[in-house]
Scaffold this active site. Structure first.
Site, PDB file in Angstrom:
ATOM      1  N   LEU A 146       0.957  -1.090  -0.058  1.00 39.17           N
ATOM      2  CA  LEU A 146      -0.533  -0.136   0.663  1.00 39.17           C
ATOM      3  C   LEU A 146       0.630   1.317   0.089  1.00 39.17           C
ATOM      4  O   LEU A 146       1.862   1.664   1.040  1.00 39.17           O
ATOM      5  CB  LEU A 146      -0.485   0.114   1.663  1.00 39.17           C
ATOM      6  CG  LEU A 146      -1.377   1.233   1.396  1.00 39.17           C
ATOM      7  CD1 LEU A 146      -2.248   1.626   0.976  1.00 39.17           C
ATOM      8  CD2 LEU A 146      -2.218   1.476   3.216  1.00 39.17           C
ATOM      9  N   SER A 147       0.358   1.790  -0.619  1.00 39.41           N
ATOM     10  CA  SER A 147       0.988   3.497  -1.000  1.00 39.41           C
ATOM     11  C   SER A 147       2.991   3.230  -0.983  1.00 39.41           C
ATOM     12  O   SER A 147       3.386   2.499  -2.044  1.00 39.41           O
ATOM     13  CB  SER A 147       0.831   3.970   0.366  1.00 39.41           C
ATOM     14  OG  SER A 147       0.593   5.540   0.292  1.00 39.41           O
ATOM     15  N   ALA A 148       3.233   3.246   0.076  1.00 39.66           N
ATOM     16  CA  ALA A 148       5.286   3.945   0.099  1.00 39.66           C
ATOM     17  C   ALA A 148       5.012   2.168   0.039  1.00 39.66           C
ATOM     18  O   ALA A 148       6.109   1.896  -1.168  1.00 39.66           O
ATOM     19  CB  ALA A 148       5.877   4.147   0.994  1.00 39.66           C
ATOM     20  N   ALA A 151       4.790   0.855  -3.970  1.00 38.15           N
ATOM     21  CA  ALA A 151       6.415   1.636  -5.303  1.00 38.15           C
ATOM     22  C   ALA A 151       6.979   0.629  -4.624  1.00 38.15           C
ATOM     23  O   ALA A 151       7.597   0.441  -5.680  1.00 38.15           O
ATOM     24  CB  ALA A 151       6.248   3.440  -4.475  1.00 38.15           C
ATOM     25  N   ILE A 170      -1.086  -0.953  -4.646  1.00 34.87           N
ATOM     26  CA  ILE A 170      -1.936  -0.210  -4.214  1.00 34.87           C
ATOM     27  C   ILE A 170      -1.619   1.155  -4.059  1.00 34.87           C
ATOM     28  O   ILE A 170      -0.880   1.573  -2.527  1.00 34.87           O
ATOM     29  CB  ILE A 170      -2.784  -0.925  -2.915  1.00 34.87           C
ATOM     30  CG1 ILE A 170      -3.344  -2.562  -3.469  1.00 34.87           C
ATOM     31  CG2 ILE A 170      -4.762  -0.487  -2.244  1.00 34.87           C
ATOM     32  CD1 ILE A 170      -3.652  -2.844  -2.328  1.00 34.87           C
TER      33      ILE A 170
END
Length: 385
Positions: A146-148, A151, A170
């Site tokens: 999720l998020s970082a 990535a 995500i």
């Protein structure tokens, strides 16, 4: 600056205490998993192994977002609960504050997103240790974040395509799009994203992989004001390169609140899917009332459980009732472009020791209050607008 740093350190400590207090009513389901051997990125880890699990099971690698830890991400996403239902192992690599003051994986740092180096190397080493200790199936290893964490999952897929059968990103960003904190700000806002050719070159430059590439599932809310939904389109463009699929999707499916575009690979199975959820902000999509996951900050009731749907797409569960397919569009249909929503309050991330703007906590009102205090301190110092 020392005074500001000391203040932020104290506030972060308060926030950590608030996070822990918020979880006291939810005992951890995870066991510590100390890294074995070299730990290039100095990460921690926890693991969930269901009772009575058979040898040769699948492995899910789950990467938390900023300000979260393994336990918070597990409670919200529900991966260990689904593991009990479907019998697979879940590994949670966990960031340390010594690496990043906000517990973000350093997805924008080339030293941490290169095969054999930094945090990427540590995550790979943790996977190898899990294989050795729990006899999981090497052909059934998947990663999500999720998020970082999303990535970083994208970078793991790019740098270790031989390790993973599939991945799910995500509210994340494409591999290699930022190499500094200022670039991270811009890319999160959707500014300065590379061209399609440049995005694909960021993968080909890192890998000489000649085998089958992992499937990629991309999830994003079109009202995300932290990581602009344009990043979902960048991920699609990036992964169309190694999968050698055209711009036009194979099919388009419409649910009550989401649109799913998918591209079939050469073997006829889905190589890339993009799910964009109308009106959803920054977070992980869940379905309210489901036994898997818990609604809360950054764990959002979107009418669809990304945890269940991702597991289903990887062949780990039976067909889910939460998925609503209204119609299929022919491959000749024009693709539906991701909404160009722009974030108002993008959250920067930076390695430990640098002034940065923290990501809001996803655990409790008290922790959110502490986060607001941290942001106020940064604004007073002129480090945040």
């Amino acid at each position: 600056m020392r005074s500001l740093s000391d203040t932020l350190a104290r506030l972060n400590a308060m926030k950590t205490s608030a996070d822990r207090a918020a979880r006291q009513t939810q005992p951890s389901r995870l066991a510590p998993f100390p890294p074995a051997g070299r730990n290039e990125g100095r990460l921690n880890a926890k693991i969930y192994v269901p009772a009575g699990i058979a040898a040769g099971s699948a492995l899910i690698v789950a990467l938390h977002g900023c300000t979260q830890d393994a336990d918070a991400f597990d409670v919200g996403s529900g991966w260990s609960q689904l593991a009990d239902e479907q019998s697979f192992v879940v590994l949670y690599p966990e960031q340390q504050r010594a690496n990043n003051a906000n517990l973000c994986f350093n997805w924008f740092n080339a030293a941490d997103t290169t095969r054999g180096a930094g945090e990427a190397a540590s995550i790979h080493a943790l996977i190898e240790a899990t294989i050795a200790r729990h006899n999981v199936n090497r052909s059934r290893i998947f990663i999500t974040g999720l998020s970082a964490g999303g990535a970083m999952a994208a970078s793991m897929l790019a740098c270790y395509p031989d390790v993973f059968a599939g991945g799910a990103i995500i509210a994340g960003l494409a591999h290699g799009v930022a190499q500094s904190v200022p670039e991270a700000f811009d890319r999160m806002r959707g500014h300065g994203l590379p061209s399609e050719a440049q995005l694909q070159a960021l993968i080909s430059a890192r890998s000489t992989h000649q085998g089958q590439w992992p499937s990629v599932s991309i999830w994003h809310g079109d009202a995300d004001r932290t990581v602009a939904v344009a990043n979902a389109g960048a991920l699609v463009a990036q992964w169309r390169g190694p999968h050698r699929v055209p711009e036009t999707p194979t099919r388009i499916e419409r649910g009550d609140r989401h649109i799913r575009r998918s591209w079939d690979g050469a073997n006829g199975s889905v190589a890339i899917e993009e799910i964009v959820i109308a009106g959803m902000g920054h977070g992980l999509p869940l379905r309210g009332g489901d036994a898997v996951g818990r609604i809360g900050p950054f764990m959002l009731d979107a009418g669809i459980s990304s945890t269940r749907e991702i597991a289903r797409s990887w062949g780990l569960t039976k067909a889910s009732a939460s998925r609503t397919v209204v119609a299929k569009s022919p491959a000749t249909s024009a693709p539906i472009a991701s909404s160009p929503a722009m974030p108002r309050d993008a959250e920067p991330v930076a390695p430990a020791g640098s002034a940065q703007r923290p990501t809001p906590s996803a655990s409790s009102p008290l922790a959110s209050s502490v986060t607001n205090t941290i942001e106020s301190a940064l604004r007073a110092a002129g480090l945040m607008r």
